[in-house]
Scaffold this motif. Structure first.
Motif, PDB file in Angstrom:
ATOM      1  N   TRP A   1       5.693   2.476  -1.536  1.00  0.00           N
ATOM      2  CA  TRP A   1       4.981   1.236  -1.276  1.00  0.00           C
ATOM      3  C   TRP A   1       5.528   0.579  -0.012  1.00  0.00           C
ATOM      4  O   TRP A   1       6.736   0.465   0.173  1.00  0.00           O
ATOM      5  CB  TRP A   1       5.128   0.272  -2.456  1.00  0.00           C
TER       6      TRP A   1
ATOM      7  N   GLU B   1      -3.963   0.280  -2.374  1.00  0.00           N
ATOM      8  CA  GLU B   1      -3.284  -0.972  -2.070  1.00  0.00           C
ATOM      9  C   GLU B   1      -3.495  -1.969  -3.191  1.00  0.00           C
ATOM     10  O   GLU B   1      -4.419  -1.857  -4.005  1.00  0.00           O
ATOM     11  CB  GLU B   1      -3.701  -1.535  -0.716  1.00  0.00           C
TER      12      GLU B   1
ATOM     13  N   TYR C   1       0.844  -1.190   0.000  1.00  0.00           N
ATOM     14  CA  TYR C   1       0.000   0.000   0.000  1.00  0.00           C
ATOM     15  C   TYR C   1       0.876   1.236   0.000  1.00  0.00           C
ATOM     16  O   TYR C   1       2.066   1.195   0.347  1.00  0.00           O
ATOM     17  CB  TYR C   1      -0.921   0.013   1.227  1.00  0.00           C
TER      18      TYR C   1
END
Length: 511
Positions: A256, A200, A159
């Protein structure tokens, strides 16, 4: 207990709130907050405070809550799958900019007499204080350097946090399927001109999109500590262009990540006590980081005020808070697993998908959701029943109606959902249906004409069994039934409506 000096490590919401409450409880005590960052910069976008947390803040410190509520933005919630939309009214939730929340808490801490020291990195052992409150976050140096018995579990999904320069009308969950796979956003407004926009995805999609490469580049040779993954941001704003109205995504150390769930075996060590993310974390899909930290602060300060000594105060604090934290962490774990497997549910109509979302962690009963959101649950029930008329979702025996619907599967017709034929019985007691053990159950199910998943009669085990049944049902297409105690028929009913199982086998527990 009389405290001479308290040091708080970390100037986030939990640390600042604890400092204010400590000073209000004991004006003679010296309370100092040590924050290594700059007061004019912060990491993050918006945070949310649910109704239950607001009630606790109201009881503990109404002045602070009043200003938080005035600075925040209330909103409802929607699920969007292509052009289809399901909307749930939930305007008790407040979204507020993290910068504004910190500004409010800083002002109120200083108003109470707390000293705020910014730009200094301190260790608990170096501080002359009766109590050191370690509120230094998920990567807590205090926790890592102390005797707290910490364990960190890392999630499978990836995510990133980013934002927009306009306010969405509601909180929104919206998946987009691309040539690489599915990305889903959790987005919500937190001011008149800003929204949080979290995205995500699963690891395979992330790799196919090349984001493993961009992530590695930032980690190995970061151009600056605050650099964002601009390649990912530009790609995501293109695939979410309709929702974003063609506007750009805003980064703020946007990279991320995999979610880290922190479990500390002990919350105190000597004169030091952990608070908030330093002691425990819960997945963002439950919206719990700020909530847990501020609720920790309320209980910790009360125990420091009333206990005869520090050790007793720390023990009582942990005794009171740990069960609530454990419950929320379990809800968050189930929610995380649901989101990590989200793309498998894209076939569901949006109303059924919303019911599946609301029931994913087992804390929203179907009948209660039906009373509050009949415009969502009504269509979901029609979809479940193949378009047949149904009872009023806001009244009547809803569970009985769900269990009584007929089913046609593979040429076989069943008069109701509790008439279970002889099926291959598989005993299961998993924690994670998407684990290698879950893979083995799916493999066994492929070789059958239908399976009955059985196991312990406890509610947590049943909820996991329903998730496992959903995976078996989706991946094999075989007739799937779940066995569970009649006392938990409501959970079995919501599992049916959500598409987790085809049939249920009710068993009566013997005394």
């Amino acid at each position: 207990m009389q405290l001479r000096r308290v040091a708080v490590l970390g100037g986030g919401p939990g640390g600042l709130y604890a400092a204010r409450l400590l000073k209000l409880a004991d004006p003679a005590c010296e309370v100092v907050v040590h924050e290594q960052g700059d007061p004019d910069t912060t990491f993050g976008f918006g945070v949310g405070l649910a109704a239950g947390t607001q009630r606790k803040l109201e009881a503990a410190d109404p002045d602070t809550l009043r200003e938080i509520a005035a600075a925040g933005l209330r909103h409802n919630m929607t699920m969007r799958v292509g052009p289809a939309v399901a909307r749930v009214v939930n305007d008790r939730l407040i979204g507020i900019a993290r910068t504004e929340l910190l500004a409010v808490l800083q002002r109120h801490a200083e108003k109470a007499g707390v000293e705020l020291r910014f730009g200094t990195r301190c260790a608990a052992a170096d501080l002359d204080a009766d109590v050191v409150v370690a509120a230094d976050g998920v990567s807590s140096a205090t926790r890592e350097n102390g005797d707290f018995g910490a364990r960190i579990d890392v999630g499978k999904g990836l995510y990133l946090w980013c934002g927009t320069d306009f306010a969405l009308p509601d909180a929104v969950f919206a998946p987009v399927t691309t040539e690489h796979g599915t990305f889903v956003t959790h987005a919500y407004p937190y001011s008149a001109d800003r929204s949080t926009f979290l995205v995500e995805t699963d690891e395979d999609t992330w790799r196919r999109a090349g984001f493993d490469v961009t992530t590695a580049a930032l980690e190995m040779v970061p151009p600056a500590p605050d650099a964002s993954d601009e390649t990912s941001l530009r790609y995501l704003e293109s695939i979410f262009a309709e929702l974003l109205r063609g506007r750009p995504l805003i980064g703020n150390r946007t990279r991320w990540l995999r979610f880290r769930t922190v479990h500390a075996a002990r919350w105190s060590d000597g004169n030091t006590v952990l608070l908030g993310d330093a002691a425990h974390t819960a997945h963002f899909s439950i919206g719990s980081g700020t909530k847990l930290a501020m609720e920790d602060a309320i209980v910790l300060v009360e125990q420091l005020r009333t206990a005869p000594d520090r050790a007793t105060a720390f023990a009582r604090y942990e005794e009171i808070r740990r069960p609530a934290v454990a419950r929320l962490q379990e809800l968050a774990r189930r929610s995380r697993l649901w989101w990590e497997s989200f793309p498998a549910r894209m076939h569901l109509p949006v109303e059924q998908l919303m019911v599946a979302y609301m029931s994913r962690a087992g804390n929203v009963p179907l009948d209660r959701f039906a009373r509050s959101s009949p415009d969502v649950v009504g269509p979901a029930l029609r979809q479940y029943a193949g378009g047949r008329p149904h009872v009023d979702p806001a009244g009547g025996d809803l569970t009985g109606w769900v269990l009584g619907r007929p089913l046609t599967h593979g040429g076989r017709r069943f008069a109701d959902r509790t008439t279970v034929p002889t099926l291959a019985r598989i005993e299961s007691d998993l924690d994670d249906p998407w684990s290698p053990d879950g893979d083995a159950v799916v493999a066994r199910a492929r070789a059958t004409d239908g399976v009955l998943l059985a196991g312990p009669a406890t509610r947590p085990a049943l909820l996991t069994r329903l998730d496992l049944a959903e995976r078996v049902r989706l991946e094999t297409g075989t007739l799937t039934a779940v066995e569970g105690p009649a006392a938990l028929r409501d959970d079995l009913a919501v599992g049916l409506v959500s598409g987790r199982t085809d049939l249920v086998a009710l068993i009566e527990e013997t005394p």
